[in-house]
Write an enzyme that holds these catalytic residues in place. Structure first.
Site, PDB file in Angstrom:
ATOM      1  N   PRO A 178     -16.557  88.375  55.574  1.00  0.00           N
ATOM      2  CA  PRO A 178     -16.752  89.549  54.924  1.00  0.00           C
ATOM      3  C   PRO A 178     -15.745  90.615  54.314  1.00  0.00           C
ATOM      4  CG  PRO A 178     -15.878  89.472  57.378  1.00  0.00           C
ATOM      5  CD  PRO A 178     -16.242  88.102  56.997  1.00  0.00           C
ATOM      6  N   LYS A 194      -9.327  89.512  54.376  1.00  0.00           N
ATOM      7  CA  LYS A 194      -8.212  89.512  53.558  1.00  0.00           C
ATOM      8  C   LYS A 194      -8.287  90.337  52.129  1.00  0.00           C
ATOM      9  CE  LYS A 194      -6.986  85.607  55.986  1.00  0.00           C
ATOM     10  NZ  LYS A 194      -8.586  85.633  56.666  1.00  0.00           N
ATOM     11  N   ASP A 217     -20.542  79.526  42.945  1.00  0.00           N
ATOM     12  CA  ASP A 217     -20.333  78.768  43.571  1.00  0.00           C
ATOM     13  C   ASP A 217     -18.444  78.550  43.055  1.00  0.00           C
ATOM     14  OD1 ASP A 217     -20.744  75.962  44.404  1.00  0.00           O
ATOM     15  OD2 ASP A 217     -19.830  75.768  43.842  1.00  0.00           O
ATOM     16  N   ASP A 261      -9.197  80.766  52.013  1.00  0.00           N
ATOM     17  CA  ASP A 261      -9.026  81.179  53.308  1.00  0.00           C
ATOM     18  C   ASP A 261     -10.684  80.361  53.764  1.00  0.00           C
ATOM     19  OD1 ASP A 261      -9.294  82.083  56.246  1.00  0.00           O
ATOM     20  OD2 ASP A 261     -10.635  84.118  55.423  1.00  0.00           O
ATOM     21  N   CYS A 306      -8.856  78.222  59.864  1.00  0.00           N
ATOM     22  CA  CYS A 306      -8.863  79.625  61.775  1.00  0.00           C
ATOM     23  C   CYS A 306      -8.816  77.992  62.777  1.00  0.00           C
ATOM     24  CB  CYS A 306      -9.860  80.861  61.534  1.00  0.00           C
ATOM     25  SG  CYS A 306     -11.493  80.152  61.631  1.00  0.00           S
ATOM     26  N   ALA A 337     -14.300  85.335  50.858  1.00  0.00           N
ATOM     27  CA  ALA A 337     -14.155  86.198  51.100  1.00  0.00           C
ATOM     28  C   ALA A 337     -14.856  87.175  51.572  1.00  0.00           C
ATOM     29  CB  ALA A 337     -13.702  87.139  49.446  1.00  0.00           C
TER      30      ALA A 337
HETATM   31  N1  SAM Z   1     -11.761  85.517  54.513  1.00  0.00           N
HETATM   32  C1  SAM Z   1     -12.319  86.002  55.011  1.00  0.00           C
HETATM   33  C2  SAM Z   1     -12.157  87.629  55.892  1.00  0.00           C
HETATM   34  O1  SAM Z   1     -11.084  87.311  56.043  1.00  0.00           O
HETATM   35  O2  SAM Z   1     -12.793  88.318  56.113  1.00  0.00           O
HETATM   36  C3  SAM Z   1     -13.174  85.351  55.730  1.00  0.00           C
HETATM   37  C4  SAM Z   1     -13.667  84.119  55.061  1.00  0.00           C
HETATM   38  S1  SAM Z   1     -15.531  82.606  55.785  1.00  0.00           S
HETATM   39  C5  SAM Z   1     -13.004  82.223  56.926  1.00  0.00           C
HETATM   40  C6  SAM Z   1     -14.793  81.469  55.214  1.00  0.00           C
HETATM   41  C7  SAM Z   1     -16.286  81.729  53.596  1.00  0.00           C
HETATM   42  O3  SAM Z   1     -15.738  80.977  53.066  1.00  0.00           O
HETATM   43  C8  SAM Z   1     -17.593  82.371  54.336  1.00  0.00           C
HETATM   44  O4  SAM Z   1     -17.488  83.376  53.478  1.00  0.00           O
HETATM   45  C9  SAM Z   1     -18.442  81.103  53.931  1.00  0.00           C
HETATM   46  O5  SAM Z   1     -19.799  82.055  53.673  1.00  0.00           O
HETATM   47  C10 SAM Z   1     -17.646  80.748  52.884  1.00  0.00           C
HETATM   48  N2  SAM Z   1     -18.132  79.387  51.621  1.00  0.00           N
HETATM   49  C11 SAM Z   1     -19.081  78.711  52.669  1.00  0.00           C
HETATM   50  N3  SAM Z   1     -18.934  77.550  51.707  1.00  0.00           N
HETATM   51  C12 SAM Z   1     -18.369  77.320  51.311  1.00  0.00           C
HETATM   52  C13 SAM Z   1     -18.270  76.744  49.868  1.00  0.00           C
HETATM   53  N4  SAM Z   1     -19.118  75.771  49.832  1.00  0.00           N
HETATM   54  N5  SAM Z   1     -17.754  77.093  48.894  1.00  0.00           N
HETATM   55  C14 SAM Z   1     -16.720  78.180  48.858  1.00  0.00           C
HETATM   56  N6  SAM Z   1     -16.774  79.701  50.005  1.00  0.00           N
HETATM   57  C15 SAM Z   1     -17.665  78.741  50.828  1.00  0.00           C
END
Ligand code: SAM
Length: 471
Positions: free
Chosen positions: A121, A124, A169, A186, A239, A119
């Site tokens: 920053p 969404k 996690d 996302d 993205c 989620a």
């Molecule tokens: N949904 C956010 C928004 O709309 O502002 C953007 C999310 S960004 C595309 C993906 C997120 O997944 C990042 O914040 C990242 O830290 C997190 N992430 C990285 N590795 C991950 C993992 N193994 N499991 C879950 N989340 C992870």
């Protein structure tokens, strides 16, 4: 801008991919700026979806979003007090299509349990806050601790009480078997969709990274899938333009779990391309910047067709206790009359959470590491409340609390946590406002004024060129 040749080659044959137009739009230097207005705050302030100093005109509306607008140019957002008040959020336009994915697959008038798994920053998540009803639950999770802090900040600014910010996690959520009506993933991805906005990311792109992301996306989905209830909706987005992270993930999901792909209605003039995955013909929606006013994005929705009843019961004993009658009486005058929340106490802090979500709250607190639940109202000291910053930004605050209105320069000074001078006869806790939106608290004493803006949120920048933009 030199796009990776391997990326361009890999997209040959992908529905909607037009190499010349794609390269041209990346080389054009065009930048699209968009914002999404916080309807809950706008309505409370008696205005429609407008912000006086932003040109939010009907002709600039993002067609797939109820609250999104394109701006003709990019202002220095950090120096706009209203962004710190949670009046709006700077969000990439394609991402706002999540509204269609949610509302076309789910009855948002019903109380829902929604999980936004990746989620930070908070783009969404703040959108989801605006779309679900006040008696629905939103769990906003971020696995990386430092990013969870930013998510918490943006969530507080948006002002809803029905949100729990967790820092866990994805595998932890398997404890909540068949619990959520909607899970939004996302996913962390190779990021090619944002090359136009962040050209420096081009150098980090590689086929190996796409392969790693594909594996990680599978892991995340498999970890969290048990937490979705039968009939619940999984919304997956990236993205990235790469098939591996988009349609191939859809095929993998359908190979691995019993899910039904969901089709969305898309207006022809939106420029969004509907794709079908190779093996199972799952529906996906691709956003190419040469066809939409927005960045690269992919989204796909599924309904879960397996799973039993949710048998999780809230614990008999919890870290949370209900606030006492006396504590409730002290706090009540600070809250809007009739706000349907239960007051809870954890250590010294009192917080508000929707009354009928008690079971959900206790269950989440018992199973997942919670950074913040609901709206923290403050601490009781003697017979008084020491109000928390979150109360100032909450949509449930009593609108008749004494407030002073600042001009823009003074508001920025306040947000820098510097000294502010105001003329008010009122002594004690006072709200600071800009254009009727609350910014935070000051305490007016006999011969000075204390600025209670949270130190870690203060504006440090002295000049422009900074944003909070999110996908
Ligand atoms: N949904 C956010 C928004 O709309 O502002 C953007 C999310 S960004 C595309 C993906 C997120 O997944 C990042 O914040 C990242 O830290 C997190 N992430 C990285 N590795 C991950 C993992 N193994 N499991 C879950 N989340 C992870």
């Amino acid at each position: 801008m030199q796009l990776p040749q391997q990326l361009l080659d890999s997209l040959t044959g992908v529905a909607g991919f037009n190499k010349e137009a794609f390269v041209q739009i990346h080389e054009s230097g065009e930048q699209v700026t968009s914002v999404r207005v916080n309807a809950a705050k706008a309505a409370k302030n008696g205005s429609s979806l407008t912000i006086d100093h932003l040109p939010l005109v009907q002709s600039a509306k993002i067609p797939w979003s109820s609250y999104g607008y394109y701006l003709p140019e990019r202002p220095a957002f950090i120096f706009d007090p209203l962004i710190h008040a949670g009046a709006y959020y700077v969000q990439e336009a394609s991402s706002m299509f999540l509204e269609q994915a949610l509302t076309q697959t789910t009855d948002v008038s019903q109380p829902l349990r929604v999980l936004d798994l990746c989620a930070a920053p908070g783009g969404k998540s703040t959108l989801l806050q605006s779309l679900i009803s006040a008696d629905s639950l939103l769990v906003s999770n971020e696995v990386i601790k430092s990013r969870a802090a930013i998510l918490e900040e943006n969530s507080i600014k948006w002002g809803g009480a029905n949100v729990i910010v967790t820092n866990a996690d994805p595998a932890t959520f398997a404890r909540l078997e068949n619990f959520f009506d909607v899970i939004v993933i996302d996913a962390p991805c190779s990021g090619s969709g944002l090359f136009r906005r962040e050209p420096e990311a081009i150098g980090e792109w590689s086929e190996q990274n796409v392969a790693l992301c594909y594996q990680r996306q599978q892991r995340i989905l498999a970890d969290v899938f048990p937490a979705l209830k039968e009939g619940g909706v999984l919304i997956y987005s990236t993205c990235s333009y790469s098939k591996e992270e988009d349609e191939q993930i859809a095929d993998w999901l359908m190979d691995t779990f019993s899910v039904q792909p969901l089709q969305l209605a898309v207006e022809a003039d939106w420029g969004i391309v509907e794709t079908r995955s190779n093996k199972h013909q799952a529906f996906g929606y691709r956003f190419f910047p040469d066809k939409v006013r927005g960045e690269g994005f992919f989204i796909s929705c599924f309904r879960k067709q397996e799973g039993g009843a949710n048998t999780i019961r809230p614990p008999k004993k919890s870290l949370l206790q209900k606030a006492s009658k006396n504590e409730t009486a002290i706090i009540q005058p600070w809250l809007q009359a009739g706000w349907p929340v239960q007051l809870w106490k954890q250590k010294e802090e009192i917080m508000a959470f929707p009354q009928h979500l008690e079971k959900e709250l206790l269950t989440i607190v018992d199973n997942i590491y919670v950074r913040r639940a609901g709206t923290v109202l403050g601490k009781i000291a003697g017979n008084d409340l020491v109000p928390d910053h979150a109360l100032a930004l909450s949509t449930g605050i009593n609108p008749s609390i004494v407030a002073v209105s600042l001009k823009k320069e003074d508001a920025i000074q306040y947000l820098r946590k510097e000294e502010v001078s105001v003329s008010t006869a009122h002594k004690g806790w006072t709200l600071v406002q800009f254009e009727q939106y609350n910014l935070g608290w000051i305490k007016v004493l006999q011969n000075r004024i204390n600025n209670y803006y949270p130190p870690t949120w203060r504006i440090l920048k002295r000049s422009a060129n900074s944003t909070n933009e999110s996908s």
